[in-house]
Design an enzyme around this catalytic site. Sequence first.
Site, PDB file in Angstrom:
ATOM      1  N   LYS A  30      36.438  35.568  36.973  1.00  0.00           N
ATOM      2  CA  LYS A  30      38.090  35.173  36.557  1.00  0.00           C
ATOM      3  C   LYS A  30      38.780  35.711  37.496  1.00  0.00           C
ATOM      4  CE  LYS A  30      40.043  38.771  33.970  1.00  0.00           C
ATOM      5  NZ  LYS A  30      41.447  39.119  34.702  1.00  0.00           N
ATOM      6  N   ASN A  31      38.622  36.870  38.345  1.00  0.00           N
ATOM      7  CA  ASN A  31      39.636  37.615  39.097  1.00  0.00           C
ATOM      8  C   ASN A  31      39.688  36.868  40.625  1.00  0.00           C
ATOM      9  OD1 ASN A  31      40.324  39.357  37.346  1.00  0.00           O
ATOM     10  ND2 ASN A  31      39.322  41.203  38.262  1.00  0.00           N
ATOM     11  N   ARG A 107      48.486  38.416  34.208  1.00  0.00           N
ATOM     12  CA  ARG A 107      49.028  39.104  35.221  1.00  0.00           C
ATOM     13  C   ARG A 107      48.910  38.517  36.637  1.00  0.00           C
ATOM     14  NH1 ARG A 107      51.008  43.996  37.486  1.00  0.00           N
ATOM     15  NH2 ARG A 107      49.856  44.189  39.398  1.00  0.00           N
ATOM     16  N   ASP A 131      46.809  41.934  30.559  1.00  0.00           N
ATOM     17  CA  ASP A 131      46.365  43.125  30.307  1.00  0.00           C
ATOM     18  C   ASP A 131      47.232  44.365  30.410  1.00  0.00           C
ATOM     19  OD1 ASP A 131      44.106  42.730  28.731  1.00  0.00           O
ATOM     20  OD2 ASP A 131      42.666  43.035  30.370  1.00  0.00           O
ATOM     21  N   ASP A 321      36.979  48.084  36.379  1.00  0.00           N
ATOM     22  CA  ASP A 321      36.567  47.096  35.349  1.00  0.00           C
ATOM     23  C   ASP A 321      35.187  47.321  34.770  1.00  0.00           C
ATOM     24  OD1 ASP A 321      39.248  45.984  35.654  1.00  0.00           O
ATOM     25  OD2 ASP A 321      38.423  44.165  36.850  1.00  0.00           O
TER      26      ASP A 321
END
Length: 438
Positions: A30-31, A107, A131, A321
């Site tokens: 995802k990041n 974000r 988040d 994380d």
Amino acid sequence: MSIGSPAGDDVIVASTSGPLSGEVTVPGAKNSVLKLMAAALLADGRHLLTNVPVIEDVAIMTDLLGAVGLRISAAPAAAGESGQHLEIVNTGAITPIAPFEVADRIRASVNLVGPLLARFGHIDIALPGGDDFGGRPIDMHLRGLEKMGAEFQVTPDGLFGRCARLQGAAIEFEFPSVGATENIVTAAVLADGVTVITNAAREPEIVDLCDMLRRMGARIEGAGTNTITVTGVEQQALHAATHEVVTDRVQAATYMAAVAMCRGDVLVRRANLDHMGMLVERFREMGVSIEPADDGARVRCDGPLRSVNVSTLPYPGFATDYKPLIVAMLAMADGTGIVTENLYPGRFRYVEELRRLGAEIDIDGHHAVIRGVGHLDGAIVNAPDIRAGAALVVAGLAAQGITEIHDVHHIDRGYDDIVGRLAGLGASVSRIRRSAGA
Ligand code: UD1
């Protein structure tokens, strides 16, 4: 057609499981993928991303980039591949105005700032959402871009930025911020001259972004070190690229933590241990065997876990994380462990949820002191954010009895079918669809 995972007010039900066995394939990160999608703003043509996770944040980013003018469509992955493919068509008809109702939801909307400013000389965007870990300032992003010639105005409605062609600059970060490094690198790709970033973030996802940018024609050196040098090129030197998203190290860690807490012997396919050094070290100290294996890592655990102390730090340190996962593991370990959060002061909200399962955790400032209690008991819990939600699912598998995890939409933002993947390892876990009124 995929893009995001199903939304809705669903509940995940987990019950005592283990030992786990078999194989699980870890999807793309995802990041990384969200930043790669934003990078496609820089060059016209048809970009193709492969190994894209089917997660809600990809769907939100698709809406956001669609609103500024990219055309994004998904296609199933080829046989033997995981995830989906994303085709991103950039015709150059971009409006650098990101609507509040979409930008505020994620974000990574802040990752549009660098490419849009560099290419179009102005942006108008809602401040980043996503988040909520407490205040998440973007002062380093803005100071770096100002050094390159941009001017900003921050209002309650959002961020407005203007610039002539950005100028290469020497930018030193006081802290190796992931997002600020990404924004300065993408902005510097089209700047006039050389930009040198010192104290840059070194995460594998930064390296992945720089790899894609280089495929697009950018000139970048030093990605993965603390000094990144970008030599600006002209717009016409850039072109569309095809790129495979790097494996998600946090999802890989999640399946490793499941084996640690439920016991078992599992092949975690596509896990890249080179990106997970500090996690592997800590998990091994706790009694988990993690060894490189064909196309990933073999993870085994057959005994009680031992407590350790952990501090979160920027890469290559122990990632923030991973923290909810290791706190859940420590809750069941022998002895007492201390976990220190050095990145986000507010990131202990899930502790209350773990306490519902019987965990004994005290918070003292940015330290969590976890006294292992041997076993947890099932309960009803709420997922407060993506990573904590996943940790609660894993803890639910290790707990005695049944655990219901609510607010599943948080988990959907970053996990591609966590229920199916855990069930594939023999875990007792299912997702109950709750339609309106049910
Ligand atoms: C990214 C990840 C997130 C991860 C984090 C740290 C994405 C979408 N998110 O977030 O999952 O937890 O890296 O590994 O990739 N800070 C400032 N000023 C700034 C920028 C950051 O004070 O201008 C502070 C933040 O408030 C935070 C810390 O620095 O306390 C880390 O932020 P950063 O590394 O930028 O993380 P993100 O890119 O937001």
